[in-house]
Write a protein that holds these residues in place. Structure first.
Motif, short mmCIF file in Angstrom:
data_model
loop_
_atom_site.label_atom_id
_atom_site.label_comp_id
_atom_site.label_asym_id
_atom_site.label_seq_id
_atom_site.Cartn_x
_atom_site.Cartn_y
_atom_site.Cartn_z
N MET A 1 37.24 -15.80 34.67
CA MET A 1 36.46 -16.31 33.62
C MET A 1 36.26 -17.72 33.76
SD MET A 1 35.08 -14.55 31.57
CE MET A 1 36.70 -13.27 30.28
N SER A 2 34.86 -17.78 33.69
CA SER A 2 34.72 -19.43 34.40
C SER A 2 34.15 -20.45 32.44
CB SER A 2 33.38 -19.72 35.07
OG SER A 2 32.74 -20.72 35.21
N HIS A 76 33.29 -18.29 41.20
CA HIS A 76 33.87 -19.83 41.15
C HIS A 76 35.07 -20.03 41.59
CE1 HIS A 76 34.97 -16.75 37.61
NE2 HIS A 76 35.51 -18.34 37.23
N HIS A 78 39.07 -21.31 41.32
CA HIS A 78 40.18 -21.99 40.42
C HIS A 78 41.55 -23.24 41.16
CE1 HIS A 78 38.46 -20.02 36.47
NE2 HIS A 78 38.80 -18.94 37.15
N HIS A 120 37.07 -16.23 42.42
CA HIS A 120 36.80 -14.92 42.23
C HIS A 120 35.51 -14.85 41.08
CE1 HIS A 120 38.78 -14.43 37.93
NE2 HIS A 120 38.48 -16.27 38.20
N GLU A 122 34.55 -12.07 37.82
CA GLU A 122 34.84 -11.05 36.96
C GLU A 122 32.91 -9.90 36.12
OE1 GLU A 122 36.99 -14.14 35.41
OE2 GLU A 122 38.13 -12.65 35.21
N GLN A 136 40.98 -13.44 28.00
CA GLN A 136 41.76 -13.98 29.35
C GLN A 136 42.42 -15.60 28.65
OE1 GLN A 136 39.41 -16.37 33.36
NE2 GLN A 136 39.59 -14.16 33.41
#
Ligand code: MN
Length: 311
Positions: A1-2, A76, A78, A120, A122, A136
């Motif tokens: 998730m972003s 995006h 992380h 990653h 999603e 998440q």
């Protein structure tokens, strides 16, 4: 998730545990991820930034979306954290810059350790049930481990404890006599708890602080009503949590030793200084440091503007 709440708001976070005397209730913040998918963000909250090393709790759905593609979070980056994905319904396809492509379903666990950097995406997979509901959660990595190599783990089965109208799965760390197979970097726990009607006393580790996120149903602890849309901060030092359930209650409980390092969280990054965050954002925008997700077709996300100095 972003983090799609484009407020560019930095969070300086540090353990702020309190005693077990009373439960602190914080409303989750609502947001939309696109595709009609609603998100309720329970952490970070104003007044409560972390529970153990847990620094971000998102509850998404439930959503029935038919033939559409409900979730499509483009690539995006992380750094400095682990993402923990746990589904109650539906399925999500994870793709990352290490080359992993993995569909996750209810009862299964995805843990991505970003360490020094990972990218990653999603999305709803091509073959899907038309539903999605899950959480998440992000875990801050301690300073000694936060520059580690990135990694991705998928666990198709986790230990289950089921008796007396209770069904518990521990997805991270250790609790209720079970141990998750996923890698953890600090003393921590995360579990999915389903309770049938009745009164239930759950034992808790007194050296952990705990927080609770209701994902379905209602219950009560004394005078406190438990329902979706809030974070229930249980504090630390609590030996047990006694709950009354009229019909059915399902929640995610997270806990851990209070995290005593000050972190700075901005967009999808967890770091310690403004310079680290600014460097990660600049690297991402310039196409440096972070590898692409070759299996994803489409553009990557852009970082929001870093408008002010983070402290
Ligand atoms: Mn993400």
């Amino acid at each position: 998730m972003s983090d799609m709440m484009r407020e560019s708001e930095p969070w300086a976070c540090q353990g702020d545990a309190h005693g077990p005397a009373e439960i602190q209730v914080y409303p989750a913040k609502a947001a939309a991820l696109g595709g009609g998918l609603k998100i309720r963000r329970a952490l970070p909250a104003r007044g409560k930034r972390m529970i153990g090393a847990w620094c971000f709790l998102d509850h998404f759905g439930p959503l029935s979306f038919g033939d559409r593609k409900a979730m499509d979070v483009a690539p995006h980056p992380h750094i400095g954290l682990q993402t923990v994905t746990w589904l109650l319904r539906g399925e999500i396809l994870h793709k990352d810059s290490l080359g992993y492509e993995q569909i996750i379903r209810p009862g299964q666990l995805n843990v991505m350790t970003a360490g020094k950097g990972i990218t990653h995406s999603e999305e709803t997979p091509p073959q899907h049930s038309g539903e999605v509901h899950g959480v998440q959660l992000w875990v801050a990595l301690p300073d000694r481990d936060r520059h580690c190599d990135p990694d991705f783990e998928h666990h198709p089965e986790l230990p289950v404890w089921e008796a007396d109208g209770r069904r518990i799965q521990v997805f991270l760390g250790e609790a209720f006599g079970m141990q998750s197979p996923a890698r953890a970097f600090t003393p921590i726990m995360g579990a999915d708890v389903r309770l049938a009607a009745g009164t239930h006393a759950l034992p808790l580790a007194t050296h952990f602080e705990h927080g609770l996120l209701v994902v379905a149903g209602r219950g009560r602890v004394g005078d406190v009503v438990l329902e979706p849309g809030f974070l229930y901060d249980l504090g630390m030092g609590r030996e047990a949590l006694t709950m009354t359930v009229a019909d059915e209650l399902r929640f995610v409980i997270v806990g851990g030793e209070p995290f005593d390092e000050k972190i700075i969280m901005w967009w999808n990054f967890v770091a310690r200084t403004h310079e680290e965050i600014a460097q990660a954002a600049a690297d991402w925008q310039a196409g440096r440091h972070f590898d692409p997700v070759p299996a994803y077709s489409g553009d990557a996300l852009s970082a929001p503007d870093l408008q002010r100095r983070l402290r």
